[in-house]
Structures are given as C-alpha cells and as structure tokens.
Design a protein around this motif. Structure first.
Motif, mmCIF file in Angstrom:
data_model
loop_
_atom_site.group_PDB
_atom_site.id
_atom_site.type_symbol
_atom_site.label_atom_id
_atom_site.label_comp_id
_atom_site.label_asym_id
_atom_site.label_seq_id
_atom_site.Cartn_x
_atom_site.Cartn_y
_atom_site.Cartn_z
ATOM 1 N N GLY A 358 -5.505 18.723 2.982
ATOM 2 C CA GLY A 358 -5.299 19.216 4.098
ATOM 3 C C GLY A 358 -4.816 17.726 4.615
ATOM 4 O O GLY A 358 -4.972 17.620 5.959
ATOM 5 N N VAL A 359 -3.578 16.923 4.161
ATOM 6 C CA VAL A 359 -2.894 15.954 4.627
ATOM 7 C C VAL A 359 -1.374 15.631 3.781
ATOM 8 O O VAL A 359 -1.362 16.205 2.646
ATOM 9 N N ASN A 360 -1.060 15.613 5.552
ATOM 10 C CA ASN A 360 0.613 15.557 5.334
ATOM 11 C C ASN A 360 1.206 14.446 4.433
ATOM 12 O O ASN A 360 2.136 13.422 5.023
ATOM 13 N N ASP A 361 0.319 14.344 3.282
ATOM 14 C CA ASP A 361 1.594 12.726 2.498
ATOM 15 C C ASP A 361 2.474 13.065 2.057
ATOM 16 O O ASP A 361 2.066 14.121 0.709
ATOM 17 N N THR A 362 3.753 12.615 1.714
ATOM 18 C CA THR A 362 4.825 12.538 2.005
ATOM 19 C C THR A 362 4.738 11.450 0.387
ATOM 20 O O THR A 362 5.699 11.654 -0.341
ATOM 21 N N GLY A 363 4.240 10.836 0.277
ATOM 22 C CA GLY A 363 4.601 9.867 -0.793
ATOM 23 C C GLY A 363 5.885 8.625 -0.264
ATOM 24 O O GLY A 363 5.991 7.890 -1.545
ATOM 25 N N ILE A 364 5.726 8.891 0.734
ATOM 26 C CA ILE A 364 7.471 8.150 0.898
ATOM 27 C C ILE A 364 6.361 6.742 2.104
ATOM 28 O O ILE A 364 7.212 5.472 2.021
ATOM 29 N N GLY A 365 4.982 6.779 2.681
ATOM 30 C CA GLY A 365 5.022 5.822 3.886
ATOM 31 C C GLY A 365 4.381 4.208 2.935
ATOM 32 O O GLY A 365 5.188 3.428 3.670
ATOM 33 N N LEU A 366 3.454 3.766 1.710
ATOM 34 C CA LEU A 366 3.762 3.208 1.522
ATOM 35 C C LEU A 366 4.572 2.466 0.255
ATOM 36 O O LEU A 366 5.044 0.958 0.427
ATOM 37 N N THR A 367 5.657 3.101 0.196
ATOM 38 C CA THR A 367 7.831 3.332 -0.158
ATOM 39 C C THR A 367 7.334 2.276 0.085
ATOM 40 O O THR A 367 8.564 1.178 0.582
ATOM 41 N N THR A 368 7.950 3.024 1.280
ATOM 42 C CA THR A 368 9.016 2.590 2.404
ATOM 43 C C THR A 368 8.053 0.662 3.052
ATOM 44 O O THR A 368 8.829 -0.096 3.015
ATOM 45 N N ILE A 369 6.899 1.028 3.363
ATOM 46 C CA ILE A 369 6.559 -0.599 3.478
ATOM 47 C C ILE A 369 6.828 -1.927 2.255
ATOM 48 O O ILE A 369 6.656 -2.855 3.013
ATOM 49 N N LYS A 370 6.772 -1.784 0.916
ATOM 50 C CA LYS A 370 7.190 -2.308 -0.074
ATOM 51 C C LYS A 370 8.276 -2.467 0.038
ATOM 52 O O LYS A 370 8.883 -2.919 0.411
ATOM 53 N N ALA A 371 9.372 -0.992 0.386
ATOM 54 C CA ALA A 371 10.606 -1.485 0.626
ATOM 55 C C ALA A 371 11.127 -2.621 1.680
ATOM 56 O O ALA A 371 11.915 -3.966 1.189
ATOM 57 N N LEU A 372 10.168 -2.498 2.289
ATOM 58 C CA LEU A 372 10.235 -3.441 3.797
ATOM 59 C C LEU A 372 9.733 -4.812 3.827
ATOM 60 O O LEU A 372 11.015 -6.249 3.807
ATOM 61 N N ILE A 373 8.792 -5.016 2.846
ATOM 62 C CA ILE A 373 8.501 -6.675 2.374
ATOM 63 C C ILE A 373 9.126 -7.025 1.669
ATOM 64 O O ILE A 373 9.493 -8.559 1.712
ATOM 65 N N ASP A 374 8.827 -6.133 0.306
ATOM 66 C CA ASP A 374 10.177 -6.686 -0.460
ATOM 67 C C ASP A 374 11.906 -7.521 0.439
ATOM 68 O O ASP A 374 12.294 -8.255 -0.274
ATOM 69 N N LYS A 375 12.709 -6.615 1.244
ATOM 70 C CA LYS A 375 13.777 -7.188 1.814
ATOM 71 C C LYS A 375 13.023 -8.462 2.782
ATOM 72 O O LYS A 375 13.810 -9.191 2.875
ATOM 73 N N LEU A 376 11.723 -8.597 3.210
ATOM 74 C CA LEU A 376 11.214 -9.745 3.660
ATOM 75 C C LEU A 376 11.326 -10.916 2.881
ATOM 76 O O LEU A 376 10.446 -11.976 3.069
ATOM 77 N N GLY A 377 11.451 -10.914 1.541
ATOM 78 C CA GLY A 377 11.108 -11.673 0.815
ATOM 79 C C GLY A 377 9.362 -12.436 0.614
ATOM 80 O O GLY A 377 9.080 -12.962 -0.049
ATOM 81 N N GLY A 378 8.966 -10.488 0.431
ATOM 82 C CA GLY A 378 7.476 -10.945 -0.099
ATOM 83 C C GLY A 378 6.813 -10.444 -0.739
ATOM 84 O O GLY A 378 7.536 -9.456 -1.902
ATOM 85 N N THR A 379 6.030 -10.262 -1.115
ATOM 86 C CA THR A 379 5.571 -9.060 -2.333
ATOM 87 C C THR A 379 4.219 -8.118 -1.699
ATOM 88 O O THR A 379 3.258 -8.936 -0.153
ATOM 89 N N ILE A 380 3.554 -7.346 -2.091
ATOM 90 C CA ILE A 380 2.057 -6.454 -1.369
ATOM 91 C C ILE A 380 1.459 -6.387 -2.159
ATOM 92 O O ILE A 380 1.818 -5.785 -3.588
ATOM 93 N N THR A 381 0.376 -6.263 -2.745
ATOM 94 C CA THR A 381 -0.853 -6.165 -4.346
ATOM 95 C C THR A 381 -2.037 -5.126 -3.244
ATOM 96 O O THR A 381 -1.997 -5.485 -1.679
ATOM 97 N N ILE A 382 -2.309 -4.369 -3.914
ATOM 98 C CA ILE A 382 -3.801 -3.325 -3.442
ATOM 99 C C ILE A 382 -4.805 -4.181 -4.161
ATOM 100 O O ILE A 382 -4.682 -4.381 -5.710
ATOM 101 N N GLY A 383 -5.959 -4.591 -3.855
ATOM 102 C CA GLY A 383 -6.858 -4.646 -4.310
ATOM 103 C C GLY A 383 -8.712 -3.641 -3.653
ATOM 104 O O GLY A 383 -8.462 -3.213 -3.006
ATOM 105 N N LYS A 384 -9.678 -4.646 -4.076
ATOM 106 C CA LYS A 384 -11.505 -4.050 -3.644
ATOM 107 C C LYS A 384 -11.341 -4.991 -2.974
ATOM 108 O O LYS A 384 -11.378 -5.801 -2.684
#
Length: 403
Positions: A358-384
């Motif tokens: 029921g959600v238009n999840d394209t699988g691009i949103g979090l990829t875009t965030i990570k690509a942008l953070i990588d470009k800005l010299g950072g990292t992103i992780t997921i946790g609890k």
C-alpha cells in the motif's frame, strides 16, 4: 671498445621498460634520495638511476653528473643488464679491454670505477641499473657496499612499481568516471523520456473514467483502471526518484552557515502531513557550516519516509546532534513500524524495497540519502532504538573537511 651485447629477451625487456611510463619524465626526489645515499655508502662522487632503451641509457636520477643520457653503445649499464643476477663491477676501466678506449673513460665524465646493480622486474627483465661511478680506479668494493647497492636497487624498483600501479589506477579511475557519467546521462534521459508515455496513460485512464462512467460502472473495468492508475503513480515516483538521485550525485557542494533547528523545522513544515508530526530536537540549537541543500534533502527524505510508512495519527521524530573536530553527527529516530533487522544490510542498496504493502516504495529514498552522505564525506548506519522501542534509528555523520 667492445659494444654491449643485446639481451636475448630484448623485446620483452623493452616492453617492460615502457610499461613504467618513466622515460623522459622530470626528476623526482624519491629517486634522487636513493642515488645520493648510494654515492654516500659507496664513497663515490657519482651515482645514477640508468634506464636502457633501444638506443641510449637515460638517467632518471643523476647525482654528481650533469648529463641526462648517453648512447647505448657507450653505456656501462648496457653491459650490466646482461648479468641480471649479479653486480657488474669494473675496478679499473683503463685496464679493461671492453672500456679502455670508451669516450666515457677517455673524456668526460672520466669513468674509472663502475659498479651497477641491475634493476630487475618481477618477471626477470633487467631494464637498467642503479650504479655508482668513481673518477679513479678502486681495488676494493666491500661486501657491505655491494649488499647496500643491491638493496637500494630494489628500492628503485619498488618506486617504479608503485609509479606504474598509480598510473594504472588513474587510468582505471578515469575509465570508471567516463562510464559512470555515461550511465548517469542514460538513466537521466530514460527517466525523462518515460514521463511522456506515463502522462499519456494517466490521461487516457482519466478520460475513460469520466466519459464512460455510466457504461462501465457495473463492470470490473473501474477496478482495472484503478490498478493502472496506481501503477502509473508508482512509475512516476520511480522516475522522479531516479531524476532526483542523478541530480544529487552530480550537484556541486556549496557551503554556508545555518541553524540546525530552524532548517529541520522548515523542512518539516513543508511536508503535506506535517500536523501529524511531533518533532523533538536534542542539542539542535546550533549553527554549523555545511551544504544547506544537502542538509534539506537528507531530512526531507527521512521525514517523508517517517510519514509515508507510518499509519499512526501522531508521529514522534527525535533528532540528536553532536560534533567533534572532524564530523557533525546526527541521530534520527521515529516511532513508526521501523525496519526489520533482516533488511539492514541491504536497505541502502538501489531499488531494494521492504515489501511494505500500500506504499509507493521505490527503493530509491534511502539510497539517495546514503549517496549524498557519502558525497559529503560521512557515513550512515541503522540500528535499534533505546530499550528496543518500535521505530527507525539512523546515525549519520557529515565531514567538516569538505569543499
């Protein structure tokens, strides 16, 4: 004078020499340091890194001598490459039948003593020598000096190998850059070109619903049209996601000063369902210098996901901030359904979806965030979240050392 013999592996040897792309290049301190040390250890006024090509010996480094090359027929080093497994030593050139009338002996630079350690590739081709030269004969060349000269020759080859690897890596990087640019351009064009037929499909469906509503109302056709509409909506989201992804990865980074709390609040207020969200900022009343456009994009996507994937009437979002010498660090969490741990390793991969219905999840949103953070010299992780509370938890950094 005896001219040097041509090695039996001459063709392979020349190919190996050319593979280093070093002939006729400028002087480099790494090689000059080696010749200086060689001359000091061997107590000679001259030392050379000599590379022998088809018709000459060319000096990558020349300590104590102004010449940069000599003809191959006159070169002591052209003799030395024929004995790749041992040093080539001439104690007194005046008493050696091969060299007594050599112009390099009878004239400048007046070579009387010569010792050359062959420069051997990993495949056994001798491309030149590290040699030391004296203007007077010598009866003694100690074992320590011999061993040191061989060791220093190995260091010359290590520098040449490193040089070749760096050149090859630059070539590979340039090829990858070109292919990535081509791929980005292709995906951008495809995404834009897909918009026209999607708009046409959506218009036709709308016309059918409006003009033939009475005719189809007692059939299953309206359900089919709704399915088409939902698929078109999904495809439009996918196309827009690809365009956005390409725009982000190609955009220049412009730094400016801004207030964290003010900008996150501004991003939230532009969301269509902002009223559902309760935003809490910890240590957010700070001013930082970074890419404001990128900052907006990251939090726009994160907040949008929190709203899109939650069916709660009240959505809690908590953003934390801290900094050290090199990074700005943010935490982001909400009270939504969260992301199952089995998806954590692939959640940032392009087109990976969580299977949410029921959600238009394209699988691009979090990829875009990570690509942008990588470009800005950072990292992103997921946790609890703390105490294993329901919801998402991201930790990401932005480098202070960009631009």
């Amino acid at each position: 004078m005896v001219k040097p013999e041509i090695p039996t592996n001459e063709q392979q040897r020349l190919e190996a020499l050319k593979s280093f792309n070093v002939l006729d290049t400028l002087e480099e301190k790494e090689y000059d340091a080696i010749t200086r040390i060689a001359a000091d250890i061997c107590d000679t006024p001259m030392a050379l890194v000599s590379l022998v090509d088809e018709g000459r010996q060319w000096f990558k480094s020349h300590h104590g001598i102004d010449a940069t090359e000599t003809p191959r027929d006159l070169a002591f080093c052209a003799h030395a490459i024929n004995t790749p497994d041992s040093l080539f030593v001439v104690n007194d050139a005046n008493k050696d039948d091969r060299f007594f009338d050599n112009p390099l002996v009878t004239g400048g630079p007046s070579v009387q003593f010569y010792a050359g350690a062959p420069l051997n590739t990993k495949d056994g081709e001798s491309i030149g020598t590290l040699c030391v030269i004296d203007t007077k004969p010598r009866n003694e060349f100690t074992e320590r000096q011999r061993a040191s000269l061989k060791d220093l020759a190995d260091q010359v080859m290590a520098q040449l190998e490193l040089r070749r690897q760096n050149i090859q890596q630059k070539i590979i990087n340039e090829e990858l850059r070109i292919k990535n640019d081509q791929l980005k351009h292709l995906s951008y064009r495809l995404a834009h070109d897909m918009k026209t037929p999607l708009l046409g499909i959506s218009s036709v469906v709308g016309f059918i619903k409006e003009d033939y509503s009475d005719f189809i109302k007692e059939t299953e056709i309206p359900n089919f049209l709704d399915i088409i509409d939902s698929r078109v909506e999904y495809m439009e989201s996918l196309v827009n996601g690809i365009i956005n992804y390409n725009a982000i990865t190609n955009a220049e980074i412009n730094l400016q000063e801004f207030d964290i709390s003010k900008e996150i609040t501004s991003v939230l207020n532009k969301q269509s369902e902002a009223a559902k969200v309760h935003l809490k900022l910890e240590n957010g009343n700070k001013t930082i210098t970074h890419s404001l456009n990128s900052f907006h994009q990251i939090f726009r996507d994160l907040i949008s996901n929190s709203i899109k994937f939650s069916d709660k009437s009240n959505i809690d979002i908590l953003v934390g901030f801290k900094e050290d010498q090199d990074f700005y660090t943010f935490t982001y969490e909400d009270n939504g359904p969260g992301i199952p741990e089995r998806y954590w390793e692939k959640v940032f991969a392009l087109f990976e979806k969580l299977g949410t219905e029921g959600v238009n999840d394209t699988g691009i949103g979090l990829t875009t965030i990570k690509a942008l953070i990588d470009k800005l010299g950072g990292t992103i992780t997921i946790g609890k979240r703390e105490d294993n509370n329901e919801g998402v938890y991201f930790n990401f950094t932005l480098s202070k050392n960009i631009g």
